[in-house]
Write a protein that holds these residues in place. Structure first.
Motif, PDB file in Angstrom:
ATOM      1  N   PRO A   9       0.843  -1.205   0.000  1.00  0.00           N
ATOM      2  CA  PRO A   9       0.000   0.000   0.000  1.00  0.00           C
ATOM      3  C   PRO A   9       0.876   1.251   0.000  1.00  0.00           C
ATOM      4  O   PRO A   9       1.921   1.286   0.667  1.00  0.00           O
ATOM      5  N   ARG A  10       0.473   2.243  -0.791  1.00  0.00           N
ATOM      6  CA  ARG A  10       1.220   3.508  -0.917  1.00  0.00           C
ATOM      7  C   ARG A  10       2.663   3.259  -1.359  1.00  0.00           C
ATOM      8  O   ARG A  10       3.545   4.048  -1.064  1.00  0.00           O
ATOM      9  N   PHE A  11       2.918   2.131  -2.030  1.00  0.00           N
ATOM     10  CA  PHE A  11       4.261   1.765  -2.506  1.00  0.00           C
ATOM     11  C   PHE A  11       5.254   1.610  -1.357  1.00  0.00           C
ATOM     12  O   PHE A  11       6.460   1.702  -1.548  1.00  0.00           O
ATOM     13  N   GLY A  12       4.742   1.400  -0.148  1.00  0.00           N
ATOM     14  CA  GLY A  12       5.606   1.273   1.018  1.00  0.00           C
ATOM     15  C   GLY A  12       6.028   2.608   1.607  1.00  0.00           C
ATOM     16  O   GLY A  12       6.816   2.653   2.544  1.00  0.00           O
ATOM     17  N   LEU A  13       5.502   3.695   1.057  1.00  0.00           N
ATOM     18  CA  LEU A  13       5.829   5.028   1.567  1.00  0.00           C
ATOM     19  C   LEU A  13       4.949   5.359   2.760  1.00  0.00           C
ATOM     20  O   LEU A  13       3.863   4.803   2.914  1.00  0.00           O
ATOM     21  N   THR A  14       5.396   6.286   3.571  1.00  0.00           N
ATOM     22  CA  THR A  14       4.558   6.752   4.674  1.00  0.00           C
ATOM     23  C   THR A  14       3.360   7.494   4.078  1.00  0.00           C
ATOM     24  O   THR A  14       3.443   8.020   2.956  1.00  0.00           O
ATOM     25  N   PRO A  15       2.250   7.578   4.818  1.00  0.00           N
ATOM     26  CA  PRO A  15       1.106   8.339   4.307  1.00  0.00           C
ATOM     27  C   PRO A  15       1.482   9.784   3.958  1.00  0.00           C
ATOM     28  O   PRO A  15       1.039  10.319   2.945  1.00  0.00           O
ATOM     29  N   GLU A  16       2.335  10.383   4.773  1.00  0.00           N
ATOM     30  CA  GLU A  16       2.743  11.768   4.536  1.00  0.00           C
ATOM     31  C   GLU A  16       3.553  11.897   3.237  1.00  0.00           C
ATOM     32  O   GLU A  16       3.340  12.817   2.453  1.00  0.00           O
ATOM     33  N   ARG A  17       4.474  10.959   3.009  1.00  0.00           N
ATOM     34  CA  ARG A  17       5.304  11.016   1.795  1.00  0.00           C
ATOM     35  C   ARG A  17       4.460  10.736   0.544  1.00  0.00           C
ATOM     36  O   ARG A  17       4.661  11.351  -0.494  1.00  0.00           O
ATOM     37  N   PHE A  18       3.515   9.812   0.660  1.00  0.00           N
ATOM     38  CA  PHE A  18       2.644   9.492  -0.462  1.00  0.00           C
ATOM     39  C   PHE A  18       1.798  10.710  -0.844  1.00  0.00           C
ATOM     40  O   PHE A  18       1.674  11.047  -2.021  1.00  0.00           O
ATOM     41  N   GLU A  19       1.238  11.382   0.136  1.00  0.00           N
ATOM     42  CA  GLU A  19       0.441  12.581  -0.123  1.00  0.00           C
ATOM     43  C   GLU A  19       1.295  13.705  -0.693  1.00  0.00           C
ATOM     44  O   GLU A  19       0.870  14.422  -1.598  1.00  0.00           O
ATOM     45  N   ALA A  20       2.514  13.850  -0.169  1.00  0.00           N
ATOM     46  CA  ALA A  20       3.419  14.875  -0.695  1.00  0.00           C
ATOM     47  C   ALA A  20       3.768  14.587  -2.147  1.00  0.00           C
ATOM     48  O   ALA A  20       3.805  15.496  -2.987  1.00  0.00           O
ATOM     49  N   LEU A  21       3.999  13.320  -2.473  1.00  0.00           N
ATOM     50  CA  LEU A  21       4.317  12.930  -3.837  1.00  0.00           C
ATOM     51  C   LEU A  21       3.179  13.316  -4.791  1.00  0.00           C
ATOM     52  O   LEU A  21       3.420  13.810  -5.888  1.00  0.00           O
ATOM     53  N   ALA A  22       1.960  13.120  -4.342  1.00  0.00           N
ATOM     54  CA  ALA A  22       0.791  13.459  -5.173  1.00  0.00           C
ATOM     55  C   ALA A  22       0.754  14.940  -5.508  1.00  0.00           C
ATOM     56  O   ALA A  22       0.256  15.327  -6.571  1.00  0.00           O
ATOM     57  N   SER A  23       1.282  15.770  -4.640  1.00  0.00           N
ATOM     58  CA  SER A  23       1.273  17.208  -4.905  1.00  0.00           C
ATOM     59  C   SER A  23       2.530  17.671  -5.641  1.00  0.00           C
ATOM     60  O   SER A  23       2.576  18.793  -6.131  1.00  0.00           O
ATOM     61  N   GLU A  24       3.534  16.799  -5.754  1.00  0.00           N
ATOM     62  CA  GLU A  24       4.803  17.175  -6.390  1.00  0.00           C
ATOM     63  C   GLU A  24       4.878  16.833  -7.873  1.00  0.00           C
ATOM     64  O   GLU A  24       5.697  17.393  -8.591  1.00  0.00           O
ATOM     65  N   VAL A  25       4.069  15.888  -8.336  1.00  0.00           N
ATOM     66  CA  VAL A  25       4.190  15.441  -9.727  1.00  0.00           C
ATOM     67  C   VAL A  25       3.050  16.001 -10.582  1.00  0.00           C
ATOM     68  O   VAL A  25       1.986  16.337 -10.079  1.00  0.00           O
ATOM     69  N   GLY A  26       3.299  16.090 -11.886  1.00  0.00           N
ATOM     70  CA  GLY A  26       2.280  16.598 -12.793  1.00  0.00           C
ATOM     71  C   GLY A  26       1.559  15.506 -13.556  1.00  0.00           C
ATOM     72  O   GLY A  26       0.469  15.711 -14.067  1.00  0.00           O
ATOM     73  N   SER A  27       2.184  14.347 -13.669  1.00  0.00           N
ATOM     74  CA  SER A  27       1.572  13.193 -14.324  1.00  0.00           C
ATOM     75  C   SER A  27       2.310  11.943 -13.874  1.00  0.00           C
ATOM     76  O   SER A  27       3.385  12.024 -13.274  1.00  0.00           O
ATOM     77  N   ILE A  28       1.731  10.794 -14.184  1.00  0.00           N
ATOM     78  CA  ILE A  28       2.303   9.517 -13.742  1.00  0.00           C
ATOM     79  C   ILE A  28       2.531   8.633 -14.958  1.00  0.00           C
ATOM     80  O   ILE A  28       1.618   8.417 -15.756  1.00  0.00           O
ATOM     81  N   LEU A  29       3.742   8.134 -15.105  1.00  0.00           N
ATOM     82  CA  LEU A  29       4.068   7.145 -16.121  1.00  0.00           C
ATOM     83  C   LEU A  29       4.205   5.810 -15.392  1.00  0.00           C
ATOM     84  O   LEU A  29       5.134   5.612 -14.621  1.00  0.00           O
ATOM     85  N   HIS A  30       3.246   4.927 -15.607  1.00  0.00           N
ATOM     86  CA  HIS A  30       3.222   3.648 -14.887  1.00  0.00           C
ATOM     87  C   HIS A  30       3.612   2.517 -15.831  1.00  0.00           C
ATOM     88  O   HIS A  30       2.849   2.112 -16.692  1.00  0.00           O
ATOM     89  N   CYS A  31       4.829   2.030 -15.670  1.00  0.00           N
ATOM     90  CA  CYS A  31       5.287   0.892 -16.472  1.00  0.00           C
ATOM     91  C   CYS A  31       5.949  -0.150 -15.573  1.00  0.00           C
ATOM     92  O   CYS A  31       6.684  -1.009 -16.040  1.00  0.00           O
ATOM     93  N   GLY A  32       5.674  -0.070 -14.280  1.00  0.00           N
ATOM     94  CA  GLY A  32       6.234  -1.022 -13.340  1.00  0.00           C
ATOM     95  C   GLY A  32       5.334  -2.230 -13.185  1.00  0.00           C
ATOM     96  O   GLY A  32       4.116  -2.120 -13.157  1.00  0.00           O
ATOM     97  N   ALA A  33       5.945  -3.405 -13.135  1.00  0.00           N
ATOM     98  CA  ALA A  33       5.183  -4.639 -12.975  1.00  0.00           C
ATOM     99  C   ALA A  33       6.133  -5.780 -12.660  1.00  0.00           C
ATOM    100  O   ALA A  33       7.332  -5.681 -12.886  1.00  0.00           O
ATOM    101  N   THR A  34       5.571  -6.839 -12.158  1.00  0.00           N
ATOM    102  CA  THR A  34       6.302  -8.089 -12.034  1.00  0.00           C
ATOM    103  C   THR A  34       5.835  -8.951 -13.196  1.00  0.00           C
ATOM    104  O   THR A  34       4.655  -9.254 -13.312  1.00  0.00           O
ATOM    105  N   ILE A  35       6.748  -9.298 -14.078  1.00  0.00           N
ATOM    106  CA  ILE A  35       6.396 -10.037 -15.291  1.00  0.00           C
ATOM    107  C   ILE A  35       7.097 -11.391 -15.295  1.00  0.00           C
ATOM    108  O   ILE A  35       8.315 -11.466 -15.163  1.00  0.00           O
TER     109      ILE A  35
END
Length: 100
Positions: A9-35
Motif C-alpha cells: 500500500p502507498r508503494f511502502g511510503l509513509t502516508p505523509e510522503r505518499f500525499e506529498a508525492l501526489a502534490s509534487e508530480v504533474g503526471s504519472i508514467l506507470h510501467c512497473g510490474a512483475t512479469i
C-alpha cells in the motif's frame, strides 16, 4: 526518483510522503510490474493489480493526475485472437509458445 514497492500500500511510503508525492508530480508514467509468463495470477496480483490501484490512488490524491500506462499484454498472444478483452478467469495455456 522515489524508490517504492509496487506490492505494498502507498508503494511502502509513509502516508505523509505518499500525499506529498501526489502534490509534487504533474503526471504519472506507470510501467512497473512483475512479469513472468510462468507465474500464477495470484503470485503477481499484489504488485501488478495492487500497484496499479496505488497509482490510481496517487492520481486521485493529486486531483486527477494524468496516468500513462505501459503494458506488456500487447505482445500476447501473437495477434491470433480477435477479441480485445481477456477476463482473469480465462486459461492462457498457449503461453508456452512465447520465446523466453
Amino acid at each position: 526518483m522515489v524508490v517504492g514497492d509496487l506490492a505494498k500500500p502507498r508503494f511502502g511510503l509513509t502516508p505523509e510522503r505518499f500525499e506529498a508525492l501526489a502534490s509534487e508530480v504533474g503526471s504519472i508514467l506507470h510501467c512497473g510490474a512483475t512479469i513472468h509468463w510462468g507465474y500464477s495470477y495470484s503470485s503477481l496480483k499484489d504488485s501488478n493489480v495492487g500497484g496499479t490501484r496505488e497509482v490510481i490512488r496517487l492520481s486521485c490524491l493529486g486531483g486527477g493526475l494524468p496516468i500513462h500506462h505501459v503494458s506488456s499484454i500487447g505482445v500476447y498472444p501473437f495477434g491470433e485472437v480477435t477479441r480485445e478483452l481477456f477476463p482473469e478467469q480465462d486459461d492462457l495455456a498457449d503461453g508456452e509458445r512465447l520465446q523466453i
